[in-house]
Write a protein that holds these residues in place. Structure first.
Motif, PDB file in Angstrom:
ATOM      1  N   ASP A  41      42.070  41.134  36.595  1.00  0.00           N
ATOM      2  CA  ASP A  41      40.798  41.356  37.278  1.00  0.00           C
ATOM      3  C   ASP A  41      40.302  40.127  38.022  1.00  0.00           C
ATOM      4  OD1 ASP A  41      40.720  43.933  36.318  1.00  0.00           O
ATOM      5  OD2 ASP A  41      39.484  43.429  34.570  1.00  0.00           O
ATOM      6  N   TYR A  42      40.675  38.930  37.565  1.00  0.00           N
ATOM      7  CA  TYR A  42      40.165  37.692  38.143  1.00  0.00           C
ATOM      8  C   TYR A  42      41.336  36.891  38.715  1.00  0.00           C
ATOM      9  CZ  TYR A  42      36.225  39.163  35.331  1.00  0.00           C
ATOM     10  OH  TYR A  42      35.213  39.901  34.773  1.00  0.00           O
ATOM     11  N   PRO A  43      41.554  36.953  40.024  1.00  0.00           N
ATOM     12  CA  PRO A  43      42.717  36.299  40.639  1.00  0.00           C
ATOM     13  C   PRO A  43      42.525  34.797  40.775  1.00  0.00           C
ATOM     14  CG  PRO A  43      41.425  37.402  42.318  1.00  0.00           C
ATOM     15  CD  PRO A  43      40.780  37.738  41.004  1.00  0.00           C
ATOM     16  N   ARG A  44      42.436  34.136  39.641  1.00  0.00           N
ATOM     17  CA  ARG A  44      42.203  32.696  39.598  1.00  0.00           C
ATOM     18  C   ARG A  44      43.530  31.939  39.682  1.00  0.00           C
ATOM     19  NH1 ARG A  44      41.901  35.001  34.567  1.00  0.00           N
ATOM     20  NH2 ARG A  44      43.055  33.976  32.876  1.00  0.00           N
ATOM     21  N   TYR A  62      37.954  28.372  39.382  1.00  0.00           N
ATOM     22  CA  TYR A  62      37.241  29.369  38.596  1.00  0.00           C
ATOM     23  C   TYR A  62      36.754  28.753  37.287  1.00  0.00           C
ATOM     24  CZ  TYR A  62      38.667  33.208  41.633  1.00  0.00           C
ATOM     25  OH  TYR A  62      38.826  34.053  42.712  1.00  0.00           O
ATOM     26  N   GLN A  72      34.985  30.099  33.835  1.00  0.00           N
ATOM     27  CA  GLN A  72      34.644  31.313  33.096  1.00  0.00           C
ATOM     28  C   GLN A  72      34.753  32.547  34.000  1.00  0.00           C
ATOM     29  OE1 GLN A  72      30.807  30.496  31.308  1.00  0.00           O
ATOM     30  NE2 GLN A  72      31.709  29.192  29.731  1.00  0.00           N
ATOM     31  N   ASN A  73      35.844  32.576  34.760  1.00  0.00           N
ATOM     32  CA  ASN A  73      36.166  33.676  35.681  1.00  0.00           C
ATOM     33  C   ASN A  73      35.207  33.808  36.857  1.00  0.00           C
ATOM     34  OD1 ASN A  73      38.531  34.538  34.378  1.00  0.00           O
ATOM     35  ND2 ASN A  73      37.353  35.745  32.908  1.00  0.00           N
ATOM     36  N   GLU A  74      34.344  32.843  37.046  1.00  0.00           N
ATOM     37  CA  GLU A  74      33.421  32.844  38.184  1.00  0.00           C
ATOM     38  C   GLU A  74      33.990  31.947  39.277  1.00  0.00           C
ATOM     39  OE1 GLU A  74      30.028  33.929  40.320  1.00  0.00           O
ATOM     40  OE2 GLU A  74      30.604  34.632  38.315  1.00  0.00           O
ATOM     41  N   PRO A  75      34.184  32.476  40.496  1.00  0.00           N
ATOM     42  CA  PRO A  75      34.771  31.652  41.554  1.00  0.00           C
ATOM     43  C   PRO A  75      33.787  30.604  42.079  1.00  0.00           C
ATOM     44  CG  PRO A  75      34.184  33.804  42.419  1.00  0.00           C
ATOM     45  CD  PRO A  75      33.934  33.856  40.944  1.00  0.00           C
ATOM     46  N   HIS A 131      46.880  34.243  39.203  1.00  0.00           N
ATOM     47  CA  HIS A 131      46.912  35.062  37.998  1.00  0.00           C
ATOM     48  C   HIS A 131      46.771  36.530  38.366  1.00  0.00           C
ATOM     49  CE1 HIS A 131      47.105  33.036  34.139  1.00  0.00           C
ATOM     50  NE2 HIS A 131      46.383  32.049  34.619  1.00  0.00           N
ATOM     51  N   GLU A 175      36.296  35.312  46.566  1.00  0.00           N
ATOM     52  CA  GLU A 175      37.154  34.404  45.809  1.00  0.00           C
ATOM     53  C   GLU A 175      36.855  32.953  46.179  1.00  0.00           C
ATOM     54  OE1 GLU A 175      38.543  35.923  43.543  1.00  0.00           O
ATOM     55  OE2 GLU A 175      38.560  37.965  44.332  1.00  0.00           O
ATOM     56  N   ARG A 221      46.543  30.838  48.886  1.00  0.00           N
ATOM     57  CA  ARG A 221      46.728  31.614  47.668  1.00  0.00           C
ATOM     58  C   ARG A 221      48.110  32.259  47.695  1.00  0.00           C
ATOM     59  NH1 ARG A 221      43.659  35.663  47.107  1.00  0.00           N
ATOM     60  NH2 ARG A 221      43.001  35.462  44.938  1.00  0.00           N
TER      61      ARG A 221
END
Length: 326
Positions: free
Chosen positions: A293-296, A249, A251-254, A290, A245, A284
């Motif tokens: 799948d993506y804990p941004r 983020y 585009q869902n990329e950390p 969020h 993580e 966090r």
């Protein structure tokens, strides 16, 4: 007895004053155009309340001793934020160092600090222009005095973004890195080679990128910093660079854009003002994250984006401790 200070950094995601603020210059009003349409005082204050609720949780619920922030429009919103944090804490108040910069979007870098622990003496606050083809946000340097009277140089950074492409914009961040390295060296020349220095910020690059390694002279190895003839920084976020993580983020990329850097005088185990690397965290808190799948981070929005009044910022804050002896 040793004193432990809690430090934090947070990109507050477009903390702007209200749409028709009388505190905004005509030039910035023209630049922003309709970007702030519908940004009412109520929405501004709601965002401040959301941010303050998180800041007050830091440091085990005692609030940070020193907080660096970016993406704030003016001192007025900072004063609202400082008051909102103080309202949630018993007996804690904050003073402000704010740079009214030349950034095209009118967003600035600032510090909130506890005056019972630090002072920012007159003549010891500097705003260093980062200039390539045009000016961007300044690097803010404060030579704080700790309770023991020690000079501690702290640099607040919000380097040029990756807008237009990471590699196309890299030159701007290289200049920012050179600017930081230059003034780090000047600190040692003006205040002595034993002066502790810390740089915190949203660098818009990761610890392994050229701007931080080759230009700001930061590294993952404390021994290289301690033994170097040239002033270098130890980047305390390297362990997190290998984690799944990040702090931001895309585009869902950390991405790990928010970082703490310390010099040799904070890296050595016997330093009078010593960084505690094991304390470094991406903060966090559950409400910031969020689900899915993506804990941004959960942004508040605005500036043309959909507003979520239960959101906070598009960055996670980071925190760490520093211990002073002597």
């Amino acid at each position: 007895m040793p004193t432990t200070y809690y430090l934090a950094w947070w990109n507050l995601e477009n903390l702007f004053d209200e749409e028709n603020s009388p505190r905004r210059t005509e030039k910035l009003t023209r630049t922003l155009g309709d970007d702030l349409a519908g940004w009412t005082p109520q929405l501004r204050d709601r965002k401040i309340s959301q941010l303050a609720s998180v800041i007050a949780q830091m440091n085990g619920g005692a609030g940070p001793d020193l907080l660096g922030v970016c993406e704030v429009e003016n001192r007025f919103v900072l004063e609202l934020l400082a008051a909102a944090v103080a309202d949630r804490l018993d007996g804690r108040r904050y003073e402000i160092v704010h740079a009214d910069t030349d950034d095209a979007r009118g967003i600035d870098v600032a510090f909130l600090y506890d005056p019972a622990l630090f002072t920012a003496p007159a003549g010891q606050v500097f705003f260093h222009v980062v200039m390539r083809r045009n000016a961007t946000r300044e690097i803010v340097q404060v030579n704080f005095q700790t309770r023991t009277g020690r000079t501690w140089a702290v640099f607040g950074n919000h380097w040029p973004s990756r807008s237009g492409g990471q590699f196309e914009s890299a030159g701007y961040r290289a200049i920012a890195g050179e600017t930081l390295a230059y003034f780090h060296q000047r600190v040692r020349e003006e205040h002595g080679e034993d002066t502790p220095a810390l740089a915190m910020g949203d660098f818009n690059d990761e610890p392994f990128d050229t701007s931080l390694v080759a230009h700001a002279l930061s590294t993952r190895q404390p021994a290289r910093v301690i033994n170097a003839d040239t002033p270098r920084f130890w980047n305390l976020m390297w362990p997190a660079a290998g984690a799944p993580e990040g702090t931001f983020y895309f585009q869902n990329e950390p991405n790990l854009l928010d970082q703490f850097l310390v010099n040799a005088n904070m890296a050595h185990p016997t330093s009078p003002l010593r960084a505690n690397p094991d304390s470094v965290q991406i903060l966090r808190f559950p409400e910031l994250v969020h689900t899915g799948d993506y804990p941004r981070p959960r942004p508040f929005g605005g500036m043309g984006a959909t507003v979520d009044e239960t959101g906070y910022s598009d960055h996670f804050p980071i925190g760490m401790t520093v211990t002073e002896t002597g």
